[in-house]
Motif scaffolding. Structure first.
Motif: not given
Length: 243
Positions: A87-93, A112-120, A186-197
């Motif tokens: 999850d790149p979690n872009l923080r430009l500053p 990566s095998d799994i990548t999560k990104i936003s529209e931005e 983070d809650a979203f990807i946590g749920g996804i990874l919990n399922i994939l495990a």
């Protein structure tokens, strides 16, 4: 681990906040907490330990020696048979410049095998492309890579899109009254990874319907409310209708 400064009063801008509370956070730590609260096994690691999924962001790529440690952890995890989740979690500053941020984030993109990104982040990483241009061609042609098993695009209140080598789909969100959105991704990807495990082959075509059903639970918006221990507790909201 990062320390987040969270306003003690909600519903106002940062500049208007009278005071802040220090709260342990940072995306990888938030994801680990989310998985644990869903009943999965997770740990925040300062050194590599036994695991089946290694989840990471991009902030640790900004400076040495964190960058070398980050790359070494990915290498060890991959050789050990772990799935790599990014999850790149872009923080430009935090980066020296936008160009350096883009190059740094993309420097490990194809591993990566799994990548999560936003529209931005799609717009930023593609140099300004519309994330919906040409019926997903931007995502598939510019961001999907041969090693990727699952690419997730979060759309805020609208839900999320998913892409695999076999299929693509969308899961709608649920309208709720937002209390606090810090850590929602983070809650979203946590749920996804919990399922994939538990279901490591969920991204395959034969599991398309199951994947969408499982993801629908992760796409439920969550309210984040303060607990008595001054940490954040996840609480699923009551659906008011799908968007």
């Amino acid at each position: 681990m990062l320390i987040d400064f969270v306003p003690n009063v909600g519903g106002i801008s940062l500049s208007e906040a009278p005071s802040f509370k220090k709260a342990p956070g940072g995306a990888p730590a938030n994801v680990a907490v989310g998985i644990a609260r869903l009943g999965g096994f997770a740990a925040f690691i300062g050194k590599l330990m036994q695991a089946n999924i290694l989840h990471y962001g991009s902030i640790s790529l900004i400076e040495e020696p964190c960058r070398c440690a980050h790359l070494a952890a990915m290498d060890i995890a991959k050789k050990s048979g772990c799935l790599l989740s990014y999850d790149p979690n872009l923080r430009l500053p935090l980066w020296p410049s936008a160009e350096v941020a883009r190059d740094g984030i993309m420097s490990i993109w194809n591993q990566s095998d799994i990548t999560k990104i936003s529209e931005e982040e799609i717009t930023f990483l593609t140099g300004g492309d519309d994330p919906y241009d040409d019926d997903d061609d931007v995502v598939l042609k510019k961001l999907f890579h041969p090693n990727l098993k699952l690419l997730l695009v979060t759309e805020g209140a609208q839900g999320c899109r998913c892409y695999t080598k076999e299929f693509k789909g969308r899961v709608g969100g649920v309208k709720v009254e937002a209390v606090e959105t810090t850590g929602a991704g983070d809650a979203f990807i946590g749920g996804i990874l919990n399922i994939l495990a538990s279901y490591p082959n969920l991204y395959k075509r034969s599991s398309k319907v199951v994947l969408k059903k499982r993801m629908s639970g992760c796409c439920f918006p969550v309210n984040l409310q303060k607990s008595h221990k001054d940490s954040f507790k996840l609480k699923k909201s009551s659906p008011e209708g799908r968007s």
